[in-house]
Design an enzyme around this catalytic site. Structure first.
Site, PDB file in Angstrom:
ATOM      1  N   LYS A   1      21.595  -2.183  17.568  1.00 32.13           N
ATOM      2  CA  LYS A   1      22.631  -1.204  17.212  1.00 32.13           C
ATOM      3  C   LYS A   1      23.833  -1.855  16.538  1.00 32.13           C
ATOM      4  O   LYS A   1      24.508  -1.231  15.720  1.00 32.13           O
ATOM      5  CB  LYS A   1      23.059  -0.431  18.462  1.00 32.13           C
ATOM      6  CG  LYS A   1      21.945   0.478  18.966  1.00 32.13           C
ATOM      7  CD  LYS A   1      22.222   1.022  20.333  1.00 32.13           C
ATOM      8  CE  LYS A   1      23.343   2.051  20.334  1.00 32.13           C
ATOM      9  NZ  LYS A   1      23.503   2.630  21.686  1.00 32.13           N
TER      10      LYS A   1
ATOM     11  N   LYS B   1      29.008  -1.193  24.513  1.00 33.04           N
ATOM     12  CA  LYS B   1      27.654  -0.697  24.261  1.00 33.04           C
ATOM     13  C   LYS B   1      26.658  -1.842  24.132  1.00 33.04           C
ATOM     14  O   LYS B   1      26.922  -2.828  23.460  1.00 33.04           O
ATOM     15  CB  LYS B   1      27.636   0.148  22.976  1.00 33.04           C
ATOM     16  CG  LYS B   1      28.633   1.303  23.017  1.00 33.04           C
ATOM     17  CD  LYS B   1      28.680   2.083  21.722  1.00 33.04           C
ATOM     18  CE  LYS B   1      27.533   3.063  21.626  1.00 33.04           C
ATOM     19  NZ  LYS B   1      27.788   4.063  20.534  1.00 33.04           N
TER      20      LYS B   1
ATOM     21  N   LYS C   1      35.609   1.977  19.446  1.00 32.26           N
ATOM     22  CA  LYS C   1      36.666   2.865  19.901  1.00 32.26           C
ATOM     23  C   LYS C   1      36.002   4.120  20.461  1.00 32.26           C
ATOM     24  O   LYS C   1      35.032   4.615  19.901  1.00 32.26           O
ATOM     25  CB  LYS C   1      37.574   3.242  18.724  1.00 32.26           C
ATOM     26  CG  LYS C   1      38.787   4.021  19.164  1.00 32.26           C
ATOM     27  CD  LYS C   1      39.908   3.937  18.138  1.00 32.26           C
ATOM     28  CE  LYS C   1      41.138   4.682  18.631  1.00 32.26           C
ATOM     29  NZ  LYS C   1      41.764   4.014  19.798  1.00 32.26           N
TER      30      LYS C   1
ATOM     31  N   ILE D   1      35.587   7.793  20.799  1.00 23.52           N
ATOM     32  CA  ILE D   1      35.979   9.007  20.078  1.00 23.52           C
ATOM     33  C   ILE D   1      36.145  10.085  21.152  1.00 23.52           C
ATOM     34  O   ILE D   1      35.212  10.355  21.916  1.00 23.52           O
ATOM     35  CB  ILE D   1      34.901   9.426  19.053  1.00 23.52           C
ATOM     36  CG1 ILE D   1      34.479   8.236  18.167  1.00 23.52           C
ATOM     37  CG2 ILE D   1      35.377  10.601  18.211  1.00 23.52           C
ATOM     38  CD1 ILE D   1      35.530   7.708  17.244  1.00 23.52           C
TER      39      ILE D   1
ATOM     40  N   GLY E   1      20.826   6.313  26.727  1.00 25.65           N
ATOM     41  CA  GLY E   1      22.097   6.452  27.439  1.00 25.65           C
ATOM     42  C   GLY E   1      22.414   5.304  28.383  1.00 25.65           C
ATOM     43  O   GLY E   1      23.383   5.363  29.140  1.00 25.65           O
TER      44      GLY E   1
ATOM     45  N   ARG F   1      15.883  20.615  27.783  1.00 24.39           N
ATOM     46  CA  ARG F   1      14.991  19.626  28.391  1.00 24.39           C
ATOM     47  C   ARG F   1      14.857  19.965  29.870  1.00 24.39           C
ATOM     48  O   ARG F   1      15.840  19.922  30.616  1.00 24.39           O
ATOM     49  CB  ARG F   1      15.567  18.214  28.253  1.00 24.39           C
ATOM     50  CG  ARG F   1      15.747  17.757  26.823  1.00 24.39           C
ATOM     51  CD  ARG F   1      16.092  16.278  26.801  1.00 24.39           C
ATOM     52  NE  ARG F   1      16.445  15.838  25.453  1.00 24.39           N
ATOM     53  CZ  ARG F   1      16.478  14.570  25.072  1.00 24.39           C
ATOM     54  NH1 ARG F   1      16.197  13.614  25.938  1.00 24.39           N
ATOM     55  NH2 ARG F   1      16.805  14.249  23.841  1.00 24.39           N
TER      56      ARG F   1
ATOM     57  N   VAL G   1      12.894  13.245  20.800  1.00 23.63           N
ATOM     58  CA  VAL G   1      12.575  14.285  21.775  1.00 23.63           C
ATOM     59  C   VAL G   1      12.868  15.674  21.176  1.00 23.63           C
ATOM     60  O   VAL G   1      12.118  16.623  21.382  1.00 23.63           O
ATOM     61  CB  VAL G   1      13.401  14.054  23.064  1.00 23.63           C
ATOM     62  CG1 VAL G   1      13.131  15.143  24.087  1.00 23.63           C
ATOM     63  CG2 VAL G   1      13.121  12.671  23.657  1.00 23.63           C
TER      64      VAL G   1
ATOM     65  N   ARG H   1      12.172   6.454  14.994  1.00 24.62           N
ATOM     66  CA  ARG H   1      10.987   7.035  15.654  1.00 24.62           C
ATOM     67  C   ARG H   1      11.126   8.547  15.640  1.00 24.62           C
ATOM     68  O   ARG H   1      12.144   9.081  15.221  1.00 24.62           O
ATOM     69  CB  ARG H   1      10.950   6.560  17.101  1.00 24.62           C
ATOM     70  CG  ARG H   1      12.262   6.905  17.818  1.00 24.62           C
ATOM     71  CD  ARG H   1      12.210   6.638  19.303  1.00 24.62           C
ATOM     72  NE  ARG H   1      13.519   6.636  19.914  1.00 24.62           N
ATOM     73  CZ  ARG H   1      14.158   7.696  20.397  1.00 24.62           C
ATOM     74  NH1 ARG H   1      13.627   8.897  20.303  1.00 24.62           N
ATOM     75  NH2 ARG H   1      15.354   7.588  20.943  1.00 24.62           N
TER      76      ARG H   1
END
Ligand code: ADP
Ligand code: ADP
Ligand code: MG
Length: 461
Positions: free
Chosen positions: A116, A158, A201, A203, A165, A338, A295, A292
């Protein structure tokens, strides 16, 4: 076209791929763990091979066993679904070197966008706005403090290898940054075997808006509009809709162009998704690319009248974009909920076990993608997603009312599910007004305003 495809996945997405193959006249080979022997993907595939014990590290993540199954089954392609090995460039590379087509992007494009932090660098190079943040990986606590000071609190830490998640932490000040830095690294190491993190940062109260990209091997590339996935719990998507209630034609054009430009710049081929955050002033920032099928690809299919999984297979077989995809226009509105085997009244704790009775809704404009049935046992080893329900309507409010109607017909006993939770959101005034952002669920849960009463339908079991 391929003769036989191996599906390196389980659950609803394995079924989704098997169905696409059947419609294309392709034979299917399912692989499964010992826990999934009764699974529908095993029953519906033409052939199946057991690849190991229940834990995914012993089965669905074992590249050598999957490749042995591919060899025994003499397949010419592998579809990875989502999760598991879907974003593992090494797996794509092994397929390439065995002359088995990986149904997805090249390992090179996956490598470029899979990390990422590296993806942010490509986005900056392509002139696509990214969330302000660190220039690269942040190795030490003192560097983290310096960077956070520079970009200003609140910030998000991150995991570079992150997904689903996990490996995300928010910090509002220096003391909370210190613990967030270490716990994000720890979680990243545990979940992805890679402790590298970067800083962005935060958001405040954004929308999550992502663009669906489809590119063939002949240089044609299009986007199929956006999906709004702001209804999230713990940074994981729960409800998605297409189009986004926030979108304007001008913003769609700008964001769509940015998404196409970025995918083109890494020579991307096949289906992929460019994820953005949009702030309250409607400024957008790239956060990551998912290389990819996703979902929530279903809602794009409903609105754009296409089959993204068949298109993935066609593209991998060397065919150009289908004309109806190259010139697709949106119509209608679609929402997906979901459905997880979790107890919404007990902080969403997992609720695996035997499904005593299962009745799924139907009727005009309702689609169910699910691998479960009466008597099926939801194993405790995997993701808790048991079904996706998609409702389509001429307008947003029609789609919401259709979803509300369908959820009231959904009847699952023996395990707890998130059906009543979704039903409560469909009744929520702010959601109905399209007035929400990524903080919505936390806000309505803490205000205690969600009424989790079960739908009225009752069967004599
Ligand atoms: P989508 O972006 O398609 O909505 P999610 O983020 O909900 O996908 O993830 C779909 C599934 O893939 C989940 O089971 C999630 O745990 C898994 N997943 C996603 N990214 C990764 C990753 N990098 N590593 C391992 N599992 C992942
Ligand atoms: P994953 O790889 O786990 O999908 P993402 O980077 O896509 O992680 O982020 C998941 C979610 O976390 C986003 O949809 C958003 O709700 C939240 N998020 C991520 N980055 C930020 C940020 N910089 N500011 C605010 N929220 C964020
Ligand atoms: Mg994401």
């Amino acid at each position: 076209m391929f003769e036989k495809v191996l599906i390196a996945n389980r659950g609803e997405i394995a079924l989704r791929v098997i169905r696409a193959c059947k419609e294309l006249g392709i034979r299917t080979l399912a692989v499964y763990s010992e826990a999934d022997i009764d699974s529908l993907h095993v029953q519906l595939a033409d052939e199946s091979i057991c690849i190991g014990a229940a834990p995914s590290s012993e089965s669905y993540l074992k590249i050598d066993r999957i490749m042995s199954a591919a060899e025994i089954g003499d397949v010419d392609a592998i579809h990875p679904g989502y999760g598991f090995l879907a974003e593992n460039p090494h797996f794509a590379e092994v397929c390439e070197s065995c002359n088995i087509k990986f149904i997805g992007p090249s390992s090179r494009a996956m490598q470029a966008m899979g990390d990422k932090n590296a993806a942010r660098v490509f986005a900056r190079k392509a002139g696509v706005p990214v969330t302000p943040g660190s220039e690269g990986i942040v190795e030490t606590e003192s560097d983290a403090i310096k960077i956070a000071k520079k970009i200003g609190y609140p910030v998000m830490i991150k995991a570079a290898a992150g997904g689903g998640g996990r490996g995300l932490r928010t910090a509002h000040n220096e003391p909370s940054l210190k613990s967030a830095f270490h716990s994000a690294r720890h979680e990243a190491e545990k979940a992805f075997g890679n402790e590298q993190v970067y800083i962005e940062k935060l958001i405040v109260n954004p929308h999550h808006v992502e663009f669906q990209i489809v590119a063939d091997g002949q240089g044609h590339i299009v986007h199929l509009g956006e999906r709004d996935c702001s209804i999230q719990r713990r940074n994981q998507k729960v409800i998605e809709e297409c189009p986004s209630p926030l979108m304007t034609p001008g913003l769609r054009k700008k964001m769509g162009n940015a998404a196409v430009k970025l995918a083109k710049s890494v020579g991307y081929e096949n289906a992929g998704t460019i994820e953005f955050l949009v702030n309250q002033e409607r400024h957008f920032y790239f956060i990551e690319m998912n290389t990819r099928i996703q979902v929530e690809h279903t809602i794009t299919e409903e609105v754009y009248g296409c089959d993204l999984v068949k298109e993935q297979i066609r593209i991998a077989a060397g065919q150009p974009l289908s004309p109806h995809i190259a010139h697709a226009t949106p119509r209608l509105h679609a929402i997906q909920c979901r459905i997880n085997a979790e107890d919404p009244e007990k902080d969403f704790q997992p609720s695996p076990g035997r499904i005593a009775f299962y009745y799924a809704p139907g009727g005009h404009g309702v689609r169910i993608d699910s691998h479960v049935y009466t008597g099926y046992t939801v194993p405790p080893h995997y993701d808790s997603l048991i079904a996706k329900i998609i409702a389509v309507g001429a307008t947003r409010i029609n789609a919401i009312d259709r979803m509300r109607r369908a959820l009231a017909e959904y009847y699952i006993t023996g395990i707890k599910t998130t059906v009543p939770f979704h039903a409560a959101i469909m009744r929520n005034g702010e959601f109905r007004d399209g007035n929400y952002d990524t903080s919505f669920i936390e806000r309505v849960m803490s205000s205690g305003k969600l009424d989790l009463t079960s739908p009225p339908i009752r069967f004599h079991e």
